[in-house]
Design a protein around this motif. Structure first.
Motif, PDB file in Angstrom:
ATOM      1  N   ALA A   1       0.823  -1.212   0.000  1.00 28.48           N
ATOM      2  CA  ALA A   1       0.000   0.000   0.000  1.00 28.48           C
ATOM      3  C   ALA A   1       0.855   1.259   0.000  1.00 28.48           C
TER       4      ALA A   1
ATOM      5  N   ILE B   1      -9.034  -4.952   6.829  1.00 33.47           N
ATOM      6  CA  ILE B   1      -7.984  -5.663   6.101  1.00 33.47           C
ATOM      7  C   ILE B   1      -8.071  -7.172   6.283  1.00 33.47           C
TER       8      ILE B   1
ATOM      9  N   TYR C   1      -8.116  -3.860  11.339  1.00 32.19           N
ATOM     10  CA  TYR C   1      -7.820  -2.578  10.685  1.00 32.19           C
ATOM     11  C   TYR C   1      -6.389  -2.160  10.997  1.00 32.19           C
TER      12      TYR C   1
ATOM     13  N   GLN D   1      -5.987   4.633   3.169  1.00 31.62           N
ATOM     14  CA  GLN D   1      -7.205   3.879   2.883  1.00 31.62           C
ATOM     15  C   GLN D   1      -7.345   3.606   1.391  1.00 31.62           C
ATOM     16  N   THR D   2      -7.107   4.626   0.573  1.00 35.19           N
ATOM     17  CA  THR D   2      -7.200   4.463  -0.880  1.00 35.19           C
ATOM     18  C   THR D   2      -6.204   3.425  -1.376  1.00 35.19           C
TER      19      THR D   2
ATOM     20  N   VAL E   1      -4.751   0.943   0.395  1.00 31.32           N
ATOM     21  CA  VAL E   1      -5.118  -0.385   0.895  1.00 31.32           C
ATOM     22  C   VAL E   1      -6.254  -0.961   0.064  1.00 31.32           C
ATOM     23  N   ASP E   2      -7.259  -0.154  -0.224  1.00 34.44           N
ATOM     24  CA  ASP E   2      -8.382  -0.615  -1.046  1.00 34.44           C
ATOM     25  C   ASP E   2      -7.902  -1.066  -2.425  1.00 34.44           C
ATOM     26  N   ALA E   3      -6.975  -0.319  -3.008  1.00 36.35           N
ATOM     27  CA  ALA E   3      -6.474  -0.656  -4.341  1.00 36.35           C
ATOM     28  C   ALA E   3      -5.717  -1.980  -4.332  1.00 36.35           C
TER      29      ALA E   3
ATOM     30  N   LEU F   1      -6.034  -4.465  -2.142  1.00 38.61           N
ATOM     31  CA  LEU F   1      -6.957  -5.562  -1.874  1.00 38.61           C
ATOM     32  C   LEU F   1      -7.831  -5.867  -3.081  1.00 38.61           C
ATOM     33  N   ARG F   2      -8.207  -4.843  -3.834  1.00 37.89           N
ATOM     34  CA  ARG F   2      -8.964  -5.088  -5.067  1.00 37.89           C
ATOM     35  C   ARG F   2      -8.139  -5.889  -6.057  1.00 37.89           C
TER      36      ARG F   2
END
Length: 276
Positions: free
Chosen positions: A54, A106, A210, A226-227, A229-231, A233-234
């Motif tokens: 991340a 997470i 988290y 956050q952005t 981590v989301d990327a 995980l996607r």
């Protein structure tokens, strides 16, 4: 004139802290087999790999050497106090909600109660817990859950080192040990205890993990993490699908680099201190 220049310098310094980079934060984790642990003297595990990926994605890459491995209670206090701290992996609970900023989820895990097989345990109502002396890590979500269901303080033994709890259970100094479902077997192994003597006797509901950031971390950095981590995980679909840096996701004999607790930190039952 000199005072004005000093005030200007202090203001600029404060702005610099607020506008810092992700890799300038203080990252704290613990030795726990499910998501983060020490292998060959360095932090590893799915949560560590997620954090490294991340920060790279956010353009502010960090290294394993920047991650501090502390006993959970000490790391929790340090992250809660700050400054500029990130604690992982941290279960998000109502008791902790206002003390941190949160990035995730997470991952997910449920706490369990572990007992010795020579005893029979039965839990139908929360009051059933009151019949036993239960050990848990200080400031751990399991301890919070036990207090929430009304376990009296005199029935709750708190420790800052998880291997002490395993040893106390083995010695019969506590009846049950509350810990994460994904990590208790690893603790027994690294403590040198025979897992065949123990079993899970109760499951608590699952909760989400988290990254917990101290309240002084700039909101822009929280959003940036956050952005990222989301990327990540996607892209990978699941934290456990992240490419690990070595073969085993839960090493059988890691080299422990956890900072040792002081003797006053080890065991607390009520207000009485005792050494393990």
């Amino acid at each position: 004139m000199r005072k004005w220049m000093l005030a200007l310098a202090l203001a600029a310094g404060s702005m610099g802290l607020l506008a810092g980079e992700l890799n300038e934060l203080r990252f704290i984790t613990e030795e726990s087999a499910s998501l983060n642990y020490v292998f060959e003297g360095k932090p590893h595990g799915p949560a560590v790999e997620l954090l490294l990926a991340a920060t790279r994605h956010a353009g502010s890459p960090m290294t394993r050497a920047q991650i501090e491995v502390l006993p959970w209670a000490r790391g929790f206090r340090s992250a809660k106090q700050g400054p500029h701290a990130v604690l992982f992996s941290t279960l998000r609970t109502p008791e902790r909600e206002a003390h941190f900023q949160w990035v995730g989820p997470i991952g997910q895990e449920r706490d369990v109660l572990i007992g010795r097989k020579v005893h029979a345990f039965s839990f139908t109502h929360p009051q059933d817990f009151h019949k036993y002396v239960i050990g848990a890590l200080r400031d751990d979500a399991a301890a919070e859950h036990l207090r929430a269901v009304g376990l009296p303080d005199e029935n709750l033994v708190l420790a800052t080192q998880v291997n002490h709890l395993a040893k106390m259970l083995h010695a019969g100094r506590i009846d049950l040990w509350a810990f994460g479902e994904g990590g208790w077997l690893h603790v027994l192994e690294t403590t040198g205890l025979d897992e065949r003597l123990f079993e899970v006797v109760h499951h608590f509901p699952s909760r989400d993990y988290y990254f917990a950031l101290s309240l002084d971390v700039a909101p822009a950095l929280v959003a940036q993490l956050q952005t990222a981590v989301d990327a990540v995980l996607r892209e990978h679909g699941d934290i456990y699908k992240l490419g690990l840096s070595h073969q085993s996701s839960t090493p059988s004999s890691p080299t422990t680099a956890v900072t040792p607790a002081t003797t006053s930190e080890i065991i607390t039952k009520g207000t009485h201190h005792e050494l393990d």
